[in-house]
Design an enzyme around this catalytic site. Structure first.
Site, PDB file in Angstrom:
ATOM      1  N   HIS A 358       0.798  -1.237   0.000  1.00 29.47           N
ATOM      2  CA  HIS A 358       0.000   0.000   0.000  1.00 29.47           C
ATOM      3  C   HIS A 358       0.821   1.272   0.000  1.00 29.47           C
ATOM      4  CE1 HIS A 358      -3.961  -1.882   0.851  1.00 29.47           C
ATOM      5  NE2 HIS A 358      -3.209  -2.815   1.404  1.00 29.47           N
ATOM      6  N   LYS A 546      -7.423  14.259   4.585  1.00 28.42           N
ATOM      7  CA  LYS A 546      -6.579  13.055   4.526  1.00 28.42           C
ATOM      8  C   LYS A 546      -5.522  13.202   5.604  1.00 28.42           C
ATOM      9  CE  LYS A 546      -5.524  14.201   0.128  1.00 28.42           C
ATOM     10  NZ  LYS A 546      -5.752  12.989  -0.616  1.00 28.42           N
ATOM     11  N   ARG A 547      -4.759  12.140   5.853  1.00 27.64           N
ATOM     12  CA  ARG A 547      -3.683  12.267   6.827  1.00 27.64           C
ATOM     13  C   ARG A 547      -2.705  13.362   6.401  1.00 27.64           C
ATOM     14  NH1 ARG A 547      -3.238   8.694  11.332  1.00 27.64           N
ATOM     15  NH2 ARG A 547      -1.201   9.642  11.626  1.00 27.64           N
ATOM     16  N   LYS A 552       1.797  14.323   0.535  1.00 25.88           N
ATOM     17  CA  LYS A 552       0.436  14.636   0.089  1.00 25.88           C
ATOM     18  C   LYS A 552       0.271  16.121  -0.237  1.00 25.88           C
ATOM     19  CE  LYS A 552      -1.615  10.853   2.819  1.00 25.88           C
ATOM     20  NZ  LYS A 552      -2.368   9.998   1.871  1.00 25.88           N
ATOM     21  N   THR A 654      -8.204   6.855  -1.783  1.00 19.70           N
ATOM     22  CA  THR A 654      -9.582   6.355  -1.859  1.00 19.70           C
ATOM     23  C   THR A 654     -10.557   7.487  -1.567  1.00 19.70           C
ATOM     24  OG1 THR A 654      -9.224   5.560   0.396  1.00 19.70           O
ATOM     25  CG2 THR A 654      -9.222   3.908  -1.356  1.00 19.70           C
ATOM     26  N   LYS A 658     -14.365   8.742  -3.201  1.00 24.54           N
ATOM     27  CA  LYS A 658     -15.564   9.155  -2.455  1.00 24.54           C
ATOM     28  C   LYS A 658     -16.051  10.516  -2.927  1.00 24.54           C
ATOM     29  CE  LYS A 658     -13.586   6.489   1.212  1.00 24.54           C
ATOM     30  NZ  LYS A 658     -12.535   6.535   2.247  1.00 24.54           N
TER      31      LYS A 658
END
Ligand code: 26W
Length: 815
Positions: A358, A546-547, A552, A654, A658
């Site tokens: 992952h 998100k984290r 990111k 993910t 959504k």
């Protein structure tokens, strides 16, 4: 399913019965919490019956079963989900309303169990839903952490972590299965010798016994009797043993052993994509693996009386490397307890285990010191050494005399055990979680392994439980879709595609806009209540949840917001589409840069939101304690989905799926599943920007990237960074953040994730977003195209692919 029992009146009766028997209350005197529990117990009864039935069928039928091992399951709340899947939501709503309660208020009483960090854990939960619905005989295994992910408070702009005690109202769904309690041995020493029959006997001395007590959560599927089971292990000390120590006068030792055993399931590690080589974490991993395998093997022996057919009857799926110890642990059980030879055992193990990777972040790849493994699980370390030795011999055949390569691919090297190498060596399948990620695994991260075992490598693009994320979270949109294309998409998500031909339907586009506005209002109300900020309903709701992680690139979003602020300050009357930038994110408690970034967001929010010259043109909101139940409010309200990681680093994402399914438009790089989202919706219905993976990787590898010239030559960027250095008037010093961007730090190069490099391209994409938003009809058309093409990102599809290509079990899913 006995759906006939789920009439409004039957439910009323059942709920008031539970209230009387469990709380000694009449409906009129019950608290909301008691009503919630009563509802949960009623729903649970129906599920438990079906779980037993499913288990019996599995045992009788002898079908191949899937065992999904994961250190995290971020399941979210269960009451609405189960009621929805059982088809009893309308009756339950009506029953509660007649009893004087709002359904939504009752749902709010349920704790949101945070037994996971982020993507990995939520994916595992979505897959349980997919397995239940598509008819896979599946069990998930994890740890019943007493404290899940911390509760986040923002104090003076800073993240503060508080313990989360979710069990009080969350354990309604957990059914203890005490008779399946297992014992896991931690530490101690081993003594092995050959007995008279020439068989090796392994004796264990001075170990700490830990009881693994299972709690089962039944996970319903939609419109099916099949129930997936989530088995969560709790660590308990075997009191009886401790009593022996007590009576011999060793009080302290007794208490210490007791406490040590029970800390194993005390808390979830909050690190995400970053390894924390702590011994408790390794104990947790072994605890999960050993309890699970003992359980599966005992049941298997009961059913078949031999372990020879184990790999035909079971798949052990390991979600990332955290449960990789299944490989040596199953070897141990097969050899030591079932007399198999090494070769026989290895055959079984390597046919039974499948591994999903992952992440490609190097700091997330697990390595455990040999000394620690030796200390905590001596027999397992012995077996790992043997696996390594045989594996290295095999490598020698592929790369004769290439010592360097062999030591790179070895399982044990430099006194550490490399879990990914062990996972690849001991499994029959290795998969990535998006097309791009799976290619990166083959071409770069695991390239040498791919050369040796090309047939092991696969892709299964992630998916989300669309019933939770669309049907339940966004009932108004679901109703509109159902009106237009029928309700088939609830079971067959690809049917959403029918919407694609309805782009000319003006009335439909208008209603889409109205529904989005109503969902925005709900989020605006939440923000008003929790942040005290009044947001502009006509502004674009642009969301990054998100984290918090540097790769990111929340920082790219922040820099751009500051640049917009500057523009508006220069010309308050400029033609500008108002924007509300919404963030939600937890930072690992030990990740200083991530925590500082949260503080930076709050400093900027403070400055911008209170600047009268800006008014309601620009607002920044940080939503505290982002979690599944908040995501269910946020996703339906979002108009822009920020998926802006540096290309090549986000395995899939993910959240992106959504948002898309709820009609948000993505602004994103060609990273992870964004690539497939772009392909699905068409490049004209998404805002793509930035370097692509080959360019980003080449630039990073060349070592020639230097953000300094960009800073010096780009006036906008220079002004933004200078502002960060100067601070935001609240006395907080952010030069450390500016230094990271311009000069590097923490052993990393300047602007490691090349934010400055992608800035202009991002700003231009943001500009396109603004232009498009001025044309609501076009915007809503794009939104419809996103919804219409989101069906392939349903977890039903992912599960069906796992079932067909990896697990080789049947599903009832039609591709
Ligand atoms: C050992 C510490 C640690 C803890 C968690 C390392 C790595 C992890 C996870 C594997 C990190 C994670 O959640 N990865 C995310 O997995 C999602 C589901 O596949 C992907 O969508 C995300 O892109 C990926 O970051």
């Amino acid at each position: 399913m006995p759906r006939k029992n789920f009439t409004k009146n039957a439910l009323k009766e059942a709920i008031s019965g539970k209230l009387k028997r469990h709380f000694g209350r009449e409906v009129e005197d019950a608290s909301k919490e008691q009503v919630y529990e009563a509802c949960a117990l009623v729903v649970r009864d129906a599920l438990t019956e079906h779980m037993i039935q499913t288990q019996n069928e599995v045992e009788r039928g002898g079908e191949r079963q899937v065992h999904y091992l994961c250190m995290e399951f971020l399941v979210g709340r269960s009451l609405r989900n189960n009621a929805y899947n059982l088809g009893m939501l309308p009756a339950l709503t009506a029953a509660l309303s007649e009893m004087g309660y709002e359904m939504a208020d009752i749902f709010e009483e349920e704790a949101d169990p945070g037994l996971g960090n982020g993507g990995l854990g939520r994916l595992a939960a979505c897959y349980m839903d997919g397995m239940a619905t598509t008819g896979v005989r599946g069990t998930g295994y994890s740890i019943r952490y007493e404290h899940g992910i911390f509760k986040q408070k923002i104090e003076d702009g800073k993240q503060v972590e508080l313990p989360d005690s979710w069990l009080a109202s969350g354990d309604v769904w957990h059914i203890p299965a005490l008779d399946d309690t297992r014992e896991v041995k931690i530490g101690g020493t081993i003594n092995s010798y050959f007995n008279d029959q020439g068989k090796m006997v392994v004796e264990y001395h001075d170990y700490t016994p830990v009881l693994a007590v299972p709690y089962d959560m039944p996970i319903s599927g939609y419109d099916t009797d099949n129930i997936a089971r989530l088995r969560l292990w709790e660590a308990k000390s075997p009191i009886a043993l401790d009593m022996k120590l007590f009576s011999s006068g060793e009080y302290l030792k007794a208490v210490e052993k007791h406490a040590l055993a029970e800390t194993i399931s005390m808390v979830l590690y909050p690190e995400d994509n970053h390894r924390e080589g702590q011994s408790l974490r390794l104990k947790q991993q072994y605890f999960l693996v050993s309890a699970t395998l003992q359980d599966i093997c005992a049941k298997h022996m009961q059913q078949f009386g031999t372990m020879a057919n184990f790999a035909h009857k079971h798949v052990l799926h390991i979600n990332d490397t955290h449960p990789t110890l299944v490989i040596p642990e199953l070897m141990r059980i097969l050899m030591d307890d079932h007399d198999m030879s090494w070769e026989q055992a290895w055959n079984v193990v390597s046919q039974a285990v499948a591994y999903t990777n992952h992440t490609v972040m190097p700091e997330a790849l697990e390595c455990w010191p040999v000394s620690l493994m030796q200390e905590l699980m001596p027999r397992i370390m012995q077996i790992i050494y043997e696996i390594n030795e045989r594996f290295c011999k095999q490598l020698w055949d592929y790369f004769p005399n290439d010592f360097q390569k062999i030591s790179k691919l070895a399982i044990v090297s430099d006194n550490v055990v490399r879990m990914a190498n062990l996972a690849i060596a001991g499994s029959f399948s290795v998969n990535g979680v998006s097309a791009l990620h799976s290619e990166i695994l083959k071409e770069r991260v695991f390239n040498d392994f791919y050369t040796i075992f090309p047939a092991k490598f696969r892709n299964v693009t992630n998916g989300i439980a669309h019933r939770r994320w669309l049907c339940e979270a966004n009932p108004a949109l679901t109703e509109l879709i159902s009106e237009k294309i029928g309700t088939g998409f609830i079971k067959h998500p690809s049917e959403l595609k029918v919407l694609e031909s309805m782009g000319e339907d003006k009335a439909l586009l208008i209603r889409l806009g109205e529904i989005k506005r109503a969902n925005k209002q709900r989020l605006a109300d939440y923000i008003k209540e929790h942040n005290g900020i009044e947001v502009n309903m006509d502004s674009i709701f642009d969301v990054q949840v998100k984290r918090l992680h540097e790769y990111k690139r929340q920082m790219l979003n922040i820099l751009h917001i500051i640049s917009l602020y500057h523009k508006l300050k220069d010309d308050p009357n400029m033609d500008f589409v108002p924007r509300t930038y919404i963030f939600g994110s937890k930072a690992a408690p030990g990740y200083a840069v991530a925590k500082k970034t949260i503080q930076l967001i709050n400093s900027i929010a403070n400055m911008i939101n209170n600047d009268p010259a800006i008014g309601d043109k620009l607002k920044v909101v940080f939503i505290e304690d982002y979690k599944v139940s908040l995501a269910e409010i946020i996703m339906p309200a979002a108009e822009v989905s920020e998926q802006i990681s540096i290309a090549g680093k986000e395995a899939s994402g993910t959240g992106n799926m959504k948002f898309m399914m709820n009609g948000a438009l993505t602004i994103g790089t060609m990273d992870g599943a964004n690539v497939e989202i772009c392909e699905a919706v068409g490049v004209e219905n998404i805002f793509i920007f930035g370097m692509e993976t080959p360019e980003a990787e080449a630039l990073a590898a060349s070592g020639s990237y230097n953000p300094m010239p960009i800073y010096n030559d780009n006036h906008t960027i220079k002004r933004v960074i200078d502002h960060i250095i100067a601070g935001f008037g609240d006395g907080v010093d952010y030069t450390d953040i500016a230094n990271l961007l311009l000069h590097g730090g923490n052993g990393g190069p300047a602007d490691r994730y090349m934010i400055l490099k992608d800035f202009d391209s991002y700003a231009a994409a943001q500009e396109r977003v603004g232009q498009m938003y001025r044309r609501p009809e076009n915007w809503n058309y794009m939104s419809l195209m996103n919804i219409a093409n989101s069906g392939r990102f349903a977890s039903d599809r992912s599960i069906a692919e796992y079932a067909q290509n990896i697990w080789r079990v049947k599903t009832n899913f039609a591709f």
